[in-house]
Design an enzyme around this catalytic site. Structure first.
Site, short mmCIF file in Angstrom:
data_model
loop_
_atom_site.label_atom_id
_atom_site.label_comp_id
_atom_site.label_asym_id
_atom_site.label_seq_id
_atom_site.Cartn_x
_atom_site.Cartn_y
_atom_site.Cartn_z
N ASP B 91 0.88 -1.22 0.02
CA ASP B 91 -0.14 -0.04 0.18
C ASP B 91 1.06 1.29 0.12
O ASP B 91 2.18 1.14 -0.07
CB ASP B 91 -1.12 -0.02 1.28
CG ASP B 91 -0.23 0.03 2.37
OD1 ASP B 91 0.96 0.30 2.62
OD2 ASP B 91 -0.87 -0.19 3.65
N SER B 92 0.34 2.49 -0.04
CA SER B 92 1.05 3.63 -0.38
C SER B 92 1.38 4.39 0.99
O SER B 92 2.07 5.27 1.27
CB SER B 92 0.47 4.51 -1.19
OG SER B 92 -0.87 5.28 -0.79
N GLY B 93 0.72 3.93 2.15
CA GLY B 93 0.83 4.42 3.47
C GLY B 93 -0.20 5.68 3.92
O GLY B 93 -0.28 5.83 5.26
N PHE B 95 -3.44 5.37 4.29
CA PHE B 95 -4.46 4.80 5.13
C PHE B 95 -3.88 5.02 6.36
O PHE B 95 -4.46 5.58 7.43
CB PHE B 95 -5.01 3.35 4.77
CG PHE B 95 -5.94 2.93 5.48
CD1 PHE B 95 -7.40 3.39 5.39
CD2 PHE B 95 -5.61 2.27 6.63
CE1 PHE B 95 -8.28 3.09 6.37
CE2 PHE B 95 -6.64 1.65 7.56
CZ PHE B 95 -8.19 2.07 7.43
N ASP B 145 -2.55 8.46 -1.85
CA ASP B 145 -4.00 8.72 -2.04
C ASP B 145 -4.42 9.43 -0.51
O ASP B 145 -3.57 9.19 0.67
CB ASP B 145 -5.11 8.02 -2.27
CG ASP B 145 -5.12 6.66 -1.53
OD1 ASP B 145 -4.51 6.46 -0.53
OD2 ASP B 145 -6.45 6.04 -1.65
N GLN B 188 -11.72 6.95 -5.52
CA GLN B 188 -12.12 7.51 -4.05
C GLN B 188 -13.51 8.14 -4.72
O GLN B 188 -14.05 7.90 -5.47
CB GLN B 188 -11.17 8.34 -3.62
CG GLN B 188 -9.91 7.80 -2.94
CD GLN B 188 -10.10 6.97 -1.55
OE1 GLN B 188 -11.22 7.03 -1.08
NE2 GLN B 188 -9.25 6.50 -1.57
N GLY B 215 -11.41 3.68 0.28
CA GLY B 215 -12.26 4.17 0.90
C GLY B 215 -13.82 3.68 1.44
O GLY B 215 -14.88 4.38 1.67
N ASP B 265 -7.56 -7.58 0.42
CA ASP B 265 -6.77 -7.82 1.55
C ASP B 265 -7.42 -7.35 2.65
O ASP B 265 -8.12 -6.54 2.78
CB ASP B 265 -5.47 -6.86 1.26
CG ASP B 265 -5.73 -5.50 2.04
OD1 ASP B 265 -6.53 -4.84 1.01
OD2 ASP B 265 -5.39 -5.03 3.04
N CYS B 305 -5.92 -28.02 6.01
CA CYS B 305 -4.77 -27.35 7.01
C CYS B 305 -4.70 -28.12 8.11
O CYS B 305 -5.80 -28.43 8.97
CB CYS B 305 -5.56 -26.06 7.25
SG CYS B 305 -4.44 -25.19 8.37
#
Lengths: 371, 371
Positions: B91-93, B95, B145, B188, B215, B265, B305
């Site tokens: 991610d871009s940071g 949030f 963003d 957004q 968002g 995610d 699992c």
């Protein structure tokens, strides 16, 4: 299927042997990872097995409080409960009552105490501790003893040892013999050779499948511990396994094997792993230290353990500094694998009659360090 | 090696496809486990792979603060650092700056803030966030963003969206194209269809390898989230992957795939696993609940699992009640395996054109529960 230990090789006082149990065979010298409350902390049972561990320890005190001995019995015993079909040794709870429980009241019959979890009242006696270990389905049951305070006056140590020997006789009486299961007596007597000798005599008079040395590594110092081993171990029967309880560092282990000890347990590798410390062939590495921040080397590229081999020290440093669970998982894994490697290297050296040389080389490598 | 997504099958709006990247191929719909600070919490990378996960997410905000982007770059990038050779989306940071950092100051150029770890000052802008993701060696880079607050007046949402679109253009400008790597723009516009449409138009004008919907899942409620997806997804190009950020529950996932989303995610399976909650085919199971104390059944005997199959609920209950790390490890493992199974079952259902039936059956099984 009869429980028993047979010698396979010896070199000086050091011995290699095979312990046969209902839940599988165990080569000695052996280190038992500690599975306090039904789990070797931060490890799956499969990972513990993958380190080479064959025998683990469970704590009667913790398990009787939570989830409770009746519950574990109802669920099919500790082996099934924690996915460990192999052999399990359980302690008797005596040590934890003294170190963890509240409001202890000791009498001739046993000890009353309060749970450190919720303050609830509980009682342990030789009969109760032996029955609980039966409920847990322990492969090896330990006699119930009093944990002698250290330091203590010789008279106090004598009183405590004599109480533990009366309790040992009652523990033996309470033990239900089953094929492939055994019970060990615990030698007490502090750092006093004469008291240790009297304790051994008392236990031999009762007769157990194995003998433990208790009351050491409680603050007496390594030299005194070794001196006490040196006067105690030779008194024990050569055809029974010998277990040094709660010990210790890699150095403690190699020096104790040199003095004839076969079995060990200690929280050190697991606890250290949760606090950023790694045991390696090159000594102890504190991953919290800033010097590891950009170190791309793994802990030990030649280790068979993925935790030692597949991650840079820089990454481990980052995980430890960030309090990430994975840091605890990887360092615990590394440490248990190293302890198992240490034991298997000792077994090989005994079989090849080069234990003394192996000990010197191993200690030199630790001392050189790995920077 | 060119980065790109190709459709393999569709059923209604639901799509199955293949994402090709420099670090390996990924079948969609895909769920990305969150590896916040260079580790999917309480899991080794090998265990994450064993659940079937092919693509994971890393957090720019966390990694820039500790161990730092320069450090990760020096150590060979995030793939090597955390033993994950497969593709990684970062991610871009934006949030995390809004949700975690202190003393935020936003301006046209970017945002200044203080680390939640030590109060140190930092800055992110489209150029800095894009460069950091390059240093981390992200397979998929996200545009920087502003995380629009919710609820917010429409004018405020418009202002925020328009700023994010100017930042998207700058992020694209700053992105260094490399074979097999891609960059996603983020739609957004809050819950306002007209703003979402304008945001999509702006992003298409710039052009990205994929498009994310940001968002959402910020408190607007599931029905509003789906309504927003329904007006947004059809505007996105059919030949590019679509990523719904930070979502969600198993129900969110299946309903969003039904609306044409390809990628997800969420910290939910990992965070829930550290708090005693298990996701299963039969709904959510709270292992802390006393009703599991003597339940010998595993979470799901038919799961591939081991965490779901090899341990009784009674044991998991004990581990959770005792705050044992192994409890967090096993439940995280179970949850990530269940999320992967959920996605692969959806892919199969799309390929067989029975997605609607599959969705109904899956939701009925969750609703029935497993008591």
């Amino acid at each position: 299927m009869s429980f028993g230990w047979t010698s396979q090789a010896s070199d000086g006082a050091a011995r290699a042997g095979l312990l046969r149990t209902a839940h599988g065979d165990v080569e000695t010298p052996v280190f038992m990872p500690v599975g306090t409350a039904g789990t070797v902390k931060a490890m799956t049972a499969g990972q513990v097995r993958a380190t080479g561990a064959k025998l683990i320890l469970g704590n009667t005190y913790h398990l009787m409080l939570r989830p409770g001995a009746d519950r574990v019995e109802l669920l099919g015993g500790l082996h099934r409960f924690m996915d460990w079909p192999g052999p399990i040794l359980t302690d008797s709870g005596g040590f934890q009552v003294m170190s963890l429980a509240g409001l202890r009241k000791l009498d001739e019959d046993g000890v009353t105490f309060r749970s450190h979890l919720d303050g609830s009242p509980h009682r342990l006696s030789p009969e109760i501790a032996t029955r609980i270990q039966h409920q847990l389905d322990a492969t090896i049951t330990m006699a119930f003893d009093e944990c002698t305070p250290f330091p203590a006056a010789e008279e106090e140590v004598r009183r405590s040892m004599e109480l533990s020997m009366r309790w040992a006789a009652r523990s033996r009486e309470a033990f239900v013999a089953r094929p492939g299961h055994g019970q060990f007596g615990i030698v007490q007597g502090g750092v006093h050779p004469e008291l240790r000798a009297r304790s051994v005599q008392a236990l031999l008079g009762i007769g157990f499948e194995g003998y433990a040395v208790g009351g050491l590594a409680v603050g007496e110092g390594q030299a005194t511990m070794f001196a006490t081993l040196e006067v105690t171990i030779p008194l024990l029967p050569p055809d029974r396994p010998r277990y040094l309880m709660g010990v210790g560092t890699p150095d403690d282990l190699i020096e104790s094997v040199a003095r004839g000890v076969d079995m060990f347990d200690c929280v050190m590798p697991t606890r250290a792993g949760r606090h950023g410390l790694a045991y390696t062939r090159f000594g102890k590495v504190n991953l919290r230290n800033a010097k590891h921040a950009t170190d791309t080397r793994p802990l030990d590229p030649e280790s068979p353990c993925p935790a030692a081999r597949d991650y840079s020290r820089a990454y481990l440093h980052h995980l430890v500094r960030s309090n990430e669970i994975l840091g605890m998982m990887l360092l615990t894994w590394n440490n248990l694998a190293y302890y198992q490697q240490l034991m298997s290297d000792m077994r090989a050296a005994i079989a090849e009659e080069r234990f003394q040389d192996h000990k010197v080389e191993t200690k030199e490598r630790w001392a050189r360090g790995d920077v």
